[in-house]
Design a protein around this motif. Sequence first.
Motif, short mmCIF file in Angstrom:
data_model
loop_
_atom_site.label_atom_id
_atom_site.label_comp_id
_atom_site.label_asym_id
_atom_site.label_seq_id
_atom_site.Cartn_x
_atom_site.Cartn_y
_atom_site.Cartn_z
N SER A 163 21.85 61.49 61.70
CA SER A 163 21.03 61.81 60.54
C SER A 163 19.98 60.72 60.34
CB SER A 163 21.92 61.91 59.29
OG SER A 163 21.15 61.86 58.12
N PRO A 164 18.69 61.09 60.27
CA PRO A 164 17.65 60.07 60.10
C PRO A 164 17.86 59.20 58.86
CG PRO A 164 16.67 62.17 60.69
CD PRO A 164 18.14 62.43 60.44
N GLY A 165 18.26 59.79 57.75
CA GLY A 165 18.50 59.01 56.53
C GLY A 165 19.65 58.03 56.71
N ASP A 166 20.74 58.51 57.28
CA ASP A 166 21.90 57.65 57.53
C ASP A 166 21.56 56.58 58.54
OD1 ASP A 166 23.44 59.10 55.75
OD2 ASP A 166 24.46 60.26 57.31
N GLN A 167 20.76 56.95 59.54
CA GLN A 167 20.39 56.01 60.60
C GLN A 167 19.65 54.81 60.01
OE1 GLN A 167 17.72 57.69 63.51
NE2 GLN A 167 18.55 56.40 65.12
N LYS A 168 18.72 55.07 59.11
CA LYS A 168 17.94 53.99 58.50
C LYS A 168 18.84 53.09 57.64
CE LYS A 168 13.94 53.06 55.64
NZ LYS A 168 12.93 53.57 54.76
#
Length: 141
Positions: free
Chosen positions: A87-92
């Motif tokens: 997940s891009p949000g989780d990744q950040k």
Amino acid sequence: MWALVLSFLLLGIFVVVRAQSGYYANIQQAVEEKDKLRTVFSAMQDIETSERGYLLTGNKLYLQPYNNAVPLISRDLRFLAPAMERSPGDQKEFATLRVLVTEKLALTGATIKLRDAGNTDAALSLVAADSGKMMMDRIRA
């Protein structure tokens, strides 16, 4: 005719059971991930407590939680990495967490080394600068 109806019924049950199995596997994975995150946060608090006790007393027994926590944190962050990359949000957020944890561990290691070398004032000055507290506040957020 009944055989056809029974076949469709069994097929429907199979599809539902299979879908639910995947759903439950996803739930189990999410619970494991949340548990690992909790473990990381708890271990980071153990590191803070351990550092504080050692800096104040010079007694190496206070470093036991620190020594236990460092490999635990590393293991759990490695476990979490693949899940967080989906997940891009989780990744950040996870990337930020990793940086903060790495910085806090480095700072804690530095204060311990200073105390080991007999430079207690310098170690306490690092703690008094509040950068470690700011890191932990961001980790908790």
